[in-house]
Design a protein around this motif. Structure first.
Motif, PDB file in Angstrom:
ATOM      1  N   THR A  33       0.725  -1.274  -0.042  1.00 36.97           N
ATOM      2  CA  THR A  33       0.122  -0.101   0.014  1.00 36.97           C
ATOM      3  C   THR A  33       0.907   1.308  -0.021  1.00 36.97           C
ATOM      4  O   THR A  33       0.681   2.190  -0.872  1.00 36.97           O
ATOM      5  N   PRO A  34       2.019   1.575   1.008  1.00 42.03           N
ATOM      6  CA  PRO A  34       2.641   2.452   0.866  1.00 42.03           C
ATOM      7  C   PRO A  34       3.441   2.705  -0.532  1.00 42.03           C
ATOM      8  O   PRO A  34       3.697   3.825  -1.055  1.00 42.03           O
ATOM      9  N   GLY A  66       1.105   3.989  -2.939  1.00 41.82           N
ATOM     10  CA  GLY A  66       0.993   5.382  -2.965  1.00 41.82           C
ATOM     11  C   GLY A  66       2.059   6.446  -3.386  1.00 41.82           C
ATOM     12  O   GLY A  66       1.826   7.316  -3.958  1.00 41.82           O
ATOM     13  N   LYS A  88       1.999  13.939   0.903  1.00 38.07           N
ATOM     14  CA  LYS A  88       1.283  12.438   0.756  1.00 38.07           C
ATOM     15  C   LYS A  88       2.433  11.393   0.737  1.00 38.07           C
ATOM     16  O   LYS A  88       2.553  10.284   1.302  1.00 38.07           O
ATOM     17  N   SER A  89       3.496  11.801  -0.113  1.00 40.93           N
ATOM     18  CA  SER A  89       4.421  10.647  -0.794  1.00 40.93           C
ATOM     19  C   SER A  89       5.325  10.570   0.612  1.00 40.93           C
ATOM     20  O   SER A  89       5.551   9.314   1.130  1.00 40.93           O
ATOM     21  N   ASN A 147       3.817   8.181   3.150  1.00 39.40           N
ATOM     22  CA  ASN A 147       3.867   6.807   2.814  1.00 39.40           C
ATOM     23  C   ASN A 147       5.151   6.301   2.964  1.00 39.40           C
ATOM     24  O   ASN A 147       5.376   5.233   3.488  1.00 39.40           O
ATOM     25  N   ARG A 149       5.310   5.418   6.640  1.00 36.54           N
ATOM     26  CA  ARG A 149       4.431   4.396   6.819  1.00 36.54           C
ATOM     27  C   ARG A 149       5.575   3.115   6.370  1.00 36.54           C
ATOM     28  O   ARG A 149       5.543   2.016   7.254  1.00 36.54           O
ATOM     29  N   SER A 170      -6.896   9.820   4.466  1.00 40.71           N
ATOM     30  CA  SER A 170      -7.060   8.476   3.609  1.00 40.71           C
ATOM     31  C   SER A 170      -7.820   8.662   2.316  1.00 40.71           C
ATOM     32  O   SER A 170      -7.363   8.011   1.312  1.00 40.71           O
ATOM     33  N   SER A 198      -6.120  10.861  -0.163  1.00 37.36           N
ATOM     34  CA  SER A 198      -4.773  10.416  -0.683  1.00 37.36           C
ATOM     35  C   SER A 198      -5.315   9.339  -1.912  1.00 37.36           C
ATOM     36  O   SER A 198      -4.797   9.238  -2.602  1.00 37.36           O
ATOM     37  N   GLN A 208      -3.690   1.956   7.443  1.00 35.93           N
ATOM     38  CA  GLN A 208      -3.515   0.872   6.686  1.00 35.93           C
ATOM     39  C   GLN A 208      -4.699   0.214   6.550  1.00 35.93           C
ATOM     40  O   GLN A 208      -4.908  -0.227   5.302  1.00 35.93           O
ATOM     41  N   ASN A 229      -7.194   2.104   4.040  1.00 36.09           N
ATOM     42  CA  ASN A 229      -6.344   2.128   2.762  1.00 36.09           C
ATOM     43  C   ASN A 229      -6.710   0.664   1.941  1.00 36.09           C
ATOM     44  O   ASN A 229      -6.964   0.938   0.786  1.00 36.09           O
TER      45      ASN A 229
END
Length: 365
Positions: free
Chosen positions: A215-216, A219, A242-243, A246, A249, A284, A287, A316, A319
């Motif tokens: 997921t990250p 993203g 946002k990057s 991620n 994360r 979330s 994003s 998480q 997402n």
């Protein structure tokens, strides 16, 4: 004339008497010889009988000695068997023996305690009544192969204990070979349930972690692509933010993967803190919306809601729900997200439109 005739008859009679006496003498001599021969034979027979009696007496002595030795051997074997069983009962794992043809003929006390039956009852039932049905075919096949090849028997199966729970065991047996023939199989069942559970926890941990790593990464890749295509400075700043989130994360997940203690425990640790749940849910959705041009994500929730939990883990989960909703509704254009309080419980729902979940898979949720 009369005198002459009488004298002649007397003479004939006398001769007959002489002949008769001679015959009698000869018969007496023959009888004496036969009696002598018979006596000699009887004497020889008596000697043979005496020798036979001596031999029988010797044989009786040997038989008596053999009987004594046999009794001593039986006593020794009985004592040895008792010692052998005592030693097997002292071993803190299941021990069993089987005949050359594979029939079970002994189990130690550990087996009786684990199964809740006496040894004779277990032998009568054999292993089939205690092995998990899913493990039974492979177990029987391995045992048959060992009997044919006369080589080590090694397999894993679950055994049903007295509390009706199945426990993983490693079974191993080797043949006792005497005079080039198998006289006995000696086997053990070692409890490996804890190891199996640890392996399952590790596999589950790695499965969850590998899934969450995607997921990250997705993203970061999406926001990087947006940065490459965008010339709007304000949007680029949002994409970078946002990057960066991620990347944070991803860094935390990698640290979890590198933490061996977490792998051994089979679970991730939770960082429980109070945070703005409404803001997390909005972030979330925002994003995910930035990375999806096919679906509109509609959010319905209270303006502000505080919650105590692991923000990263919960985000998480959200997402994952959102990405799955978009992925598995390719012919739709909406995803609806709702959050609300019901009976002191926080309920979040993600609704998509089209495929859904087949009824046979619902029980796996």
């Amino acid at each position: 004339l009369l005198n002459n005739a009488f004298t002649s008859e007397l003479s004939v009679a006398y001769q007959r008497e002489l002949m008769l006496n001679a015959e009698l003498y000869e018969a007496q001599q023959n009888l004496n010889q036969e009696v002598t021969a018979t006596n000699e034979e009887l004497a020889a027979s008596n000697e043979e009988l005496a020798a036979a009696n001596e031999e029988l007496a010797s044989i009786n002595d040997e038989l008596n000695l053999t009987q004594v030795q046999l009794n001593e051997s039986l006593n020794w074997m009985s004592e040895s068997k008792q010692r052998f069983q005592f030693l097997l009962n002292a071993i803190p794992q299941q021990v069993w023996t089987a005949m050359p043809d594979g029939r079970l003929n002994y189990v130690n006390q550990v087996v009786s305690v684990d199964f809740g039956y006496q040894g004779d009852e277990i032998i009568g039932k054999a292993w089939q009544d205690f092995i998990h049905p899913d493990d039974l075919p492979a177990t029987l096949l391995a045992w048959k192969q060992a009997l044919v090849t006369e080589e080590e028997y090694l397999t894993e199966f679950r055994l049903k204990f007295a509390n009706n729970e199945y426990v993983w065991h490693l079974a191993r047996a080797i043949p006792l070979i005497e005079n080039n023939e198998i006289t006995l199989w000696v086997g053990t069942n070692t409890n490996i349930h804890a190891q199996k559970q640890n392996e399952h926890r590790k596999d589950e941990f790695l499965s969850i972690a590998s899934h969450e790593l995607k997921t990250p990464l997705t993203g970061i890749k999406a926001f990087t692509q947006l940065l490459q295509r965008s010339t709007d400075a304000e949007r680029n700043a949002t994409y970078l933010e946002k990057s960066t989130e991620n990347i944070h994360r991803l860094e935390k997940l990698i640290n979890d993967l590198l933490d061996v203690t977490k792998i051994n425990a089979g679970k991730l640790r939770y960082d429980l803190q109070s945070f703005d749940f409404s803001q997390m849910l909005e972030d979330s959705v925002t994003s995910m919306q930035l990375t999806s041009a096919t679906h509109q994500i509609i959010l319905e929730q209270p303006e502000q809601l505080s919650f105590t939990g692991d923000r990263l883990r919960l985000e998480q989960v959200i997402n994952n729900f959102l990405s799955n909703a978009i992925k598995y509704s390719p012919n739709a254009d909406q995803v609806i997200v709702k959050s609300d309080i019901s009976e002191n419980a926080l309920i979040v729902s993600v609704q998509d439109f089209v495929i859904g979940i087949h009824s046979q898979h619902v029980q796996r949720l």
